[in-house]
Design a protein around this motif. Structure first.
Motif, PDB file in Angstrom:
ATOM      1  N   UNK A 241      86.388 -43.844  12.677  1.00 24.72           N
ATOM      2  CA  UNK A 241      85.327 -42.996  13.217  1.00 24.72           C
ATOM      3  C   UNK A 241      83.985 -43.473  12.678  1.00 24.72           C
ATOM      4  N   UNK A 242      83.042 -43.756  13.565  1.00 26.41           N
ATOM      5  CA  UNK A 242      81.744 -44.292  13.184  1.00 26.41           C
ATOM      6  C   UNK A 242      80.824 -43.173  12.700  1.00 26.41           C
ATOM      7  N   UNK A 243      79.714 -43.538  12.033  1.00 30.73           N
ATOM      8  CA  UNK A 243      78.796 -42.504  11.547  1.00 30.73           C
ATOM      9  C   UNK A 243      78.246 -41.595  12.638  1.00 30.73           C
ATOM     10  N   UNK A 244      78.222 -42.057  13.896  1.00 35.42           N
ATOM     11  CA  UNK A 244      77.703 -41.203  14.974  1.00 35.42           C
ATOM     12  C   UNK A 244      78.789 -40.312  15.574  1.00 35.42           C
ATOM     13  N   UNK A 245      79.996 -40.330  14.979  1.00 36.61           N
ATOM     14  CA  UNK A 245      81.074 -39.467  15.446  1.00 36.61           C
ATOM     15  C   UNK A 245      81.963 -40.075  16.501  1.00 36.61           C
ATOM     16  N   UNK A 246      81.585 -41.206  17.077  1.00 42.54           N
ATOM     17  CA  UNK A 246      82.423 -41.870  18.070  1.00 42.54           C
ATOM     18  C   UNK A 246      83.458 -42.746  17.361  1.00 42.54           C
ATOM     19  N   UNK A 247      84.404 -43.281  18.152  1.00 40.39           N
ATOM     20  CA  UNK A 247      85.447 -44.134  17.585  1.00 40.39           C
ATOM     21  C   UNK A 247      85.106 -45.596  17.820  1.00 40.39           C
ATOM     22  N   UNK A 248      85.285 -46.421  16.805  1.00 45.72           N
ATOM     23  CA  UNK A 248      84.974 -47.842  16.890  1.00 45.72           C
ATOM     24  C   UNK A 248      86.053 -48.629  17.587  1.00 45.72           C
ATOM     25  N   UNK A 249      85.934 -49.940  17.509  1.00 48.71           N
ATOM     26  CA  UNK A 249      86.905 -50.823  18.138  1.00 48.71           C
ATOM     27  C   UNK A 249      88.219 -50.816  17.357  1.00 48.71           C
ATOM     28  N   UNK A 250      89.301 -51.150  18.057  1.00 51.88           N
ATOM     29  CA  UNK A 250      90.607 -51.221  17.413  1.00 51.88           C
ATOM     30  C   UNK A 250      90.734 -52.478  16.557  1.00 51.88           C
ATOM     31  N   UNK A 251      91.523 -52.353  15.513  1.00 53.47           N
ATOM     32  CA  UNK A 251      91.949 -53.521  14.753  1.00 53.47           C
ATOM     33  C   UNK A 251      92.879 -54.366  15.609  1.00 53.47           C
TER      34      UNK A 251
END
Length: 330
Positions: free
Chosen positions: A311-321
């Motif tokens: 989860x990124x600082x803006x609340x969204x989800x980042x890219x997958x590993x």
């Protein structure tokens, strides 16, 4: 789904005092708990960074809820110190004491006037005051940036000089301060941007006496079109191994948190293409290495695919590993 006794769930996290598990992918929470209507949730991605000996820069993002937000309240401990509009997602809290420890939370206010739950607590310690310091830091040098997908960019710069030391770096979009990182950092990942949009960024250095440097040279970047997350938001060094213990098999995961410029408070773990669990840290998310282990069954020779995202600082989800394949009993 097979119900596993609590003792078989073995979460492990480097550098985290408290780890909370929210099991979402296996249906452990029934629909009986659904709210009757939209519920205001807590602001996400809350960070606090000392800007000087007497100021702290608090940042957050809107709650992940469907109800309208009309404003925010920022608390130092239990005391409300700022009341802001719905458009404001950062604030400088001033009038603090040097060399002091503070805790901050943020609450959103709904259109009916009620307050939502408090965000997770973030802690910060202000540096020592520097007496009779009238000299501002030099400007940060060699600012450069790279686009990271449709909604993020990464910035890097050369550290600024100061006779007493730099406490923080402030990132500006045009003339508006949008981000802040500690004085030992010389890079930042900015998320939550708009796809296919041109941005202009500058960086300024700040010392403990609240002297601010001239702005760096500008860097101009245009985010990619589309909805893809850039690879810079993915966890790094992801590994997955199966082990046998107490007559069953467990999946041991290890990774390094992406450098987002803030905490990564939660990770979603996907097993065989479906979300298996959300791992949430309490007071202190791991800054670098993290580990997690969970039960996957008793059958030898079972093949599983696993991946995760933060989860990124803006609340969204980042890219997958990258996705890893493991086979039990090997």
């Amino acid at each position: 789904m097979r119900r596993v006794p609590p003792r078989t769930l073995l979460p492990r996290a480097a550098g985290a005092a408290a780890l909370l598990m929210v099991l979402t992918g296996c249906g452990l929470f029934s629909g009986d708990d659904k709210a009757a209507g939209p519920v205001l949730s807590e602001p996400v991605g809350v960070t606090a960074q000392a800007g000087s000996a007497t100021t702290v820069h608090v940042m957050w993002n809107r709650p992940v809820s469907t109800t309208d937000v009309t404003g925010y309240e920022v608390y130092r401990g239990t005391v409300r110190v700022k009341k802001l509009t719905a458009q404001q997602h950062m604030v400088d809290v001033t009038g603090l004491k040097a060399k002091s420890h503070y805790e901050f939370t943020v609450r959103a206010r709904g259109k009916d006037g009620s307050l939502g739950p408090a965000s997770r607590r973030v802690t910060v310690t202000t540096p020592a005051v520097v007496a009779a310091d009238g000299s501002a830091p030099g400007r940060p040098g060699a600012l450069r940036g790279e686009v990271d997908g449709a909604r993020a960019v990464s910035l890097a710069w050369r550290k600024a000089s100061d006779d007493r030391g730099v406490v923080s770096y402030d990132v500006y979009q045009g003339t508006t301060k949008i981000h802040s990182v500690g004085g030992t950092r010389t890079k930042a990942l900015l998320t939550g941007l708009r796809p296919g949009t041109a941005y202009t960024f500058r960086v300024r250095a700040r010392d403990a006496a609240d002297n601010v440097s001239p702005p760096s040279d500008a860097v101009r970047l245009t985010t990619a079109r589309g909805k893809d997350e850039g690879p810079g938001t993915a966890p790094e060094g992801f590994t997955a191994t199966a082990r046998r213990a107490d007559g069953a098999y467990y999946l041991d995961l290890a990774w390094t948190a992406p450098e987002t410029g803030g905490d990564v408070p939660a990770y979603q773990v996907y097993l065989d293409g479906r979300q298996a669990t959300t791992v949430m840290w309490g007071e202190s998310a791991p800054k670098d290495k993290a580990t997690y282990s969970f039960y996957i069954g008793e059958q030898a020779g079972a093949r599983h695919r696993v991946k995760l995202r933060g989860q990124l600082p803006d609340g969204t989800w980042g890219a997958f590993s990258p996705e890893r394949t493991v086979v039990t009993g090997r």
